[in-house]
Design an enzyme around this catalytic site. Structure first.
Site, PDB file in Angstrom:
ATOM      1  N   ASP A   8       2.972  14.576  71.551  1.00  0.00           N
ATOM      2  CA  ASP A   8       1.752  15.385  71.670  1.00  0.00           C
ATOM      3  C   ASP A   8       0.715  14.823  70.706  1.00  0.00           C
ATOM      4  O   ASP A   8       1.049  14.058  69.800  1.00  0.00           O
ATOM      5  CB  ASP A   8       2.069  16.847  71.308  1.00  0.00           C
ATOM      6  CG  ASP A   8       0.842  17.737  71.412  1.00  0.00           C
ATOM      7  OD1 ASP A   8       0.164  17.696  72.451  1.00  0.00           O
ATOM      8  OD2 ASP A   8       0.528  18.454  70.441  1.00  0.00           O
ATOM      9  N   SER A   9      -0.530  15.256  70.888  1.00  0.00           N
ATOM     10  CA  SER A   9      -1.590  14.869  69.958  1.00  0.00           C
ATOM     11  C   SER A   9      -1.316  15.416  68.561  1.00  0.00           C
ATOM     12  O   SER A   9      -1.862  14.921  67.586  1.00  0.00           O
ATOM     13  CB  SER A   9      -2.921  15.399  70.467  1.00  0.00           C
ATOM     14  OG  SER A   9      -2.832  16.795  70.681  1.00  0.00           O
ATOM     15  N   TYR A  40      -6.996  15.353  70.877  1.00  0.00           N
ATOM     16  CA  TYR A  40      -7.205  14.467  72.021  1.00  0.00           C
ATOM     17  C   TYR A  40      -8.183  15.112  73.021  1.00  0.00           C
ATOM     18  O   TYR A  40      -8.804  14.407  73.812  1.00  0.00           O
ATOM     19  CB  TYR A  40      -5.884  14.209  72.755  1.00  0.00           C
ATOM     20  CG  TYR A  40      -4.945  13.225  72.084  1.00  0.00           C
ATOM     21  CD1 TYR A  40      -5.170  12.748  70.790  1.00  0.00           C
ATOM     22  CD2 TYR A  40      -3.813  12.774  72.765  1.00  0.00           C
ATOM     23  CE1 TYR A  40      -4.286  11.851  70.199  1.00  0.00           C
ATOM     24  CE2 TYR A  40      -2.935  11.872  72.184  1.00  0.00           C
ATOM     25  CZ  TYR A  40      -3.164  11.411  70.902  1.00  0.00           C
ATOM     26  OH  TYR A  40      -2.288  10.528  70.336  1.00  0.00           O
ATOM     27  N   CYS A  71       1.499  16.816  75.743  1.00  0.00           N
ATOM     28  CA  CYS A  71       0.057  17.051  75.630  1.00  0.00           C
ATOM     29  C   CYS A  71      -0.574  17.079  77.029  1.00  0.00           C
ATOM     30  O   CYS A  71      -0.443  16.123  77.798  1.00  0.00           O
ATOM     31  CB  CYS A  71      -0.553  15.926  74.805  1.00  0.00           C
ATOM     32  SG  CYS A  71      -2.326  16.086  74.590  1.00  0.00           S
ATOM     33  N   ASN A  72      -1.265  18.163  77.326  1.00  0.00           N
ATOM     34  CA  ASN A  72      -1.903  18.273  78.645  1.00  0.00           C
ATOM     35  C   ASN A  72      -2.985  17.223  78.825  1.00  0.00           C
ATOM     36  O   ASN A  72      -3.155  16.667  79.911  1.00  0.00           O
ATOM     37  CB  ASN A  72      -2.526  19.665  78.816  1.00  0.00           C
ATOM     38  CG  ASN A  72      -1.500  20.722  79.121  1.00  0.00           C
ATOM     39  OD1 ASN A  72      -1.376  21.172  80.248  1.00  0.00           O
ATOM     40  ND2 ASN A  72      -0.735  21.124  78.119  1.00  0.00           N
ATOM     41  N   THR A  73      -3.732  16.934  77.752  1.00  0.00           N
ATOM     42  CA  THR A  73      -4.819  15.956  77.864  1.00  0.00           C
ATOM     43  C   THR A  73      -4.244  14.566  78.136  1.00  0.00           C
ATOM     44  O   THR A  73      -4.745  13.828  78.984  1.00  0.00           O
ATOM     45  CB  THR A  73      -5.687  15.972  76.589  1.00  0.00           C
ATOM     46  OG1 THR A  73      -6.017  17.333  76.259  1.00  0.00           O
ATOM     47  CG2 THR A  73      -6.960  15.182  76.790  1.00  0.00           C
ATOM     48  N   GLU A 150      -3.967  27.702  65.750  1.00  0.00           N
ATOM     49  CA  GLU A 150      -3.504  27.028  64.520  1.00  0.00           C
ATOM     50  C   GLU A 150      -3.808  27.873  63.292  1.00  0.00           C
ATOM     51  O   GLU A 150      -3.181  27.717  62.243  1.00  0.00           O
ATOM     52  CB  GLU A 150      -4.112  25.625  64.437  1.00  0.00           C
ATOM     53  CG  GLU A 150      -3.587  24.775  65.585  1.00  0.00           C
ATOM     54  CD  GLU A 150      -3.778  23.279  65.408  1.00  0.00           C
ATOM     55  OE1 GLU A 150      -4.281  22.858  64.359  1.00  0.00           O
ATOM     56  OE2 GLU A 150      -3.409  22.553  66.350  1.00  0.00           O
ATOM     57  N   CYS A 182      -2.792  23.930  78.426  1.00  0.00           N
ATOM     58  CA  CYS A 182      -2.940  23.314  77.100  1.00  0.00           C
ATOM     59  C   CYS A 182      -1.735  23.742  76.284  1.00  0.00           C
ATOM     60  O   CYS A 182      -1.259  24.881  76.421  1.00  0.00           O
ATOM     61  CB  CYS A 182      -4.233  23.799  76.444  1.00  0.00           C
ATOM     62  SG  CYS A 182      -4.410  23.285  74.719  1.00  0.00           S
ATOM     63  N   HIS A 184      -1.300  24.757  73.385  1.00  0.00           N
ATOM     64  CA  HIS A 184      -1.408  25.910  72.492  1.00  0.00           C
ATOM     65  C   HIS A 184      -1.434  27.257  73.212  1.00  0.00           C
ATOM     66  O   HIS A 184      -1.134  28.289  72.618  1.00  0.00           O
ATOM     67  CB  HIS A 184      -2.696  25.800  71.662  1.00  0.00           C
ATOM     68  CG  HIS A 184      -2.686  24.705  70.646  1.00  0.00           C
ATOM     69  ND1 HIS A 184      -2.493  23.386  70.990  1.00  0.00           N
ATOM     70  CD2 HIS A 184      -2.859  24.727  69.299  1.00  0.00           C
ATOM     71  CE1 HIS A 184      -2.551  22.638  69.892  1.00  0.00           C
ATOM     72  NE2 HIS A 184      -2.772  23.430  68.852  1.00  0.00           N
TER      73      HIS A 184
HETATM   74  N1  DGL Z   1      -2.299  19.012  72.861  1.00  0.00           N
HETATM   75  C1  DGL Z   1      -3.621  19.172  73.441  1.00  0.00           C
HETATM   76  C2  DGL Z   1      -3.477  19.534  74.921  1.00  0.00           C
HETATM   77  O1  DGL Z   1      -2.506  20.088  75.359  1.00  0.00           O
HETATM   78  C3  DGL Z   1      -4.438  20.210  72.697  1.00  0.00           C
HETATM   79  C4  DGL Z   1      -4.912  19.749  71.326  1.00  0.00           C
HETATM   80  C5  DGL Z   1      -5.803  18.530  71.372  1.00  0.00           C
HETATM   81  O2  DGL Z   1      -6.976  18.650  71.799  1.00  0.00           O
HETATM   82  O3  DGL Z   1      -5.331  17.478  71.006  1.00  0.00           O
HETATM   83  O4  DGL Z   1      -4.350  19.229  75.688  1.00  0.00           O
END
Ligand code: DGL
Length: 266
Positions: A8-9, A40, A71-73, A150, A182, A184
């Site tokens: 993940d990011s 990300y 990570c979704n992004t 967070e 996402c 989170h």
């Molecule tokens: N992990 C990122 C996501 O799921 C969220 C945090 C980020 O912007 O890196 O897209």
């Protein structure tokens, strides 16, 4: 026994880690959080793809049997490239979330929320359209959710106000299913559920992904639950904040967090 690399990011992928751990208690899991380069969600497709490739290669070099892109992004921007270049299976979170949403929706009106990157990539919208052409998707970015989680403000009144504002188009559009696109957002299920009302189904991409990883381990005969699997956490910035915020995600303290550097000169 299966060895999984989850990346993940930063810290949010612990929602995916948590679900994969629950689904496969015997798996050895190496979790990689790119805490030095997070977020990300605000970065370009090229940058996120480059970072994702660096991490995925690193994980493959550590001998994992499969890579899970928590990570979704990263999943939105980089999954095709990762699948092309890696010689181990790569699981992303977008397709399982999209599939579960189409299955859950009765009215064919689906909402998707995520980072700016995930939403503007159109990855969820395209994945849903591939599964069913007969669905209307409302997609919107909710960038303030990440810092609120967070901060640990999961059910705070501020978070509720932010959620009411972000989710207004989904309420207005009458979606019956909302994808939490996402890492989170599963931690905000209670607040999002209150704002959307009890009838709207919330799709947790993390949980759906864990189901797919478990099915893969079973199919390959790699599911072995005789002894609890090992876990290790690697981050690119100092472990202190990962340790602190990790408690919000997992409700227990993380052990074995190490700082690593995977890119020469960074
Ligand atoms: N992990 C990122 C996501 O799921 C969220 C945090 C980020 O912007 O890196 O897209």
């Amino acid at each position: 026994m299966i060895r999984l690399g989850i990346f993940d990011s930063g810290i949010g992928g612990l929602t995916v880690f948590r679900e994969v751990r629950a689904a496969l208690p015997g798996a050895d899991i190496l979790y990689f959080g790119d805490t030095a380069r997070v977020p990300y969600g605000t970065k370009s497709a090229e940058t996120v793809t480059r970072y994702s490739l660096q991490i995925a290669w690193y994980l493959v070099g550590r001998g994992v049997d499969a890579v899970v892109v928590a990570c979704n992004t990263s999943s939105a921007y980089a999954i095709d490239v990762l699948r092309e270049v890696l010689d181990v299976p790569v699981f992303g979170v977008v397709e399982p979330g999209a599939r579960a949403a189409v299955e859950a929706s009765e009215t064919g009106k689906i909402g998707v929320i995520g980072t700016r990157g995930t939403i503007s990539s159109g990855a969820y919208q395209k994945a849903i359209a591939r599964i069913s052409g007969d669905v209307k998707v409302i997609a919107s970015a909710c960038p303030l959710f990440v810092p609120l989680v967070e901060e640990g403000w999961l059910t705070d009144s501020v978070t509720r106000d932010v959620a009411s504002r972000y989710l207004a188009p989904h309420l207005k559009g009458g979606v019956d299913t909302l994808v939490l696109g996402c890492t989170h957002y599963p931690l905000l299920k209670e607040t999002i559920g209150e704002v959307m009302g009890g009838d709207v189904r919330l799709i947790d991409s993390a949980r759906e992904t864990a189901r797919e990883v478990k099915a893969f381990a079973e199919e390959k005969g790699l599911r072995d639950e005789k002894i609890p699997g090992k876990e290790r956490f690697e981050v690119t910035d100092s472990p202190a904040r990962f340790f602190d915020v990790g408690r919000i995600f997992l409700q227990h303290e993380l052990e074995d967090i190490r700082q690593v550097n995977i890119v020469e000169g960074e």
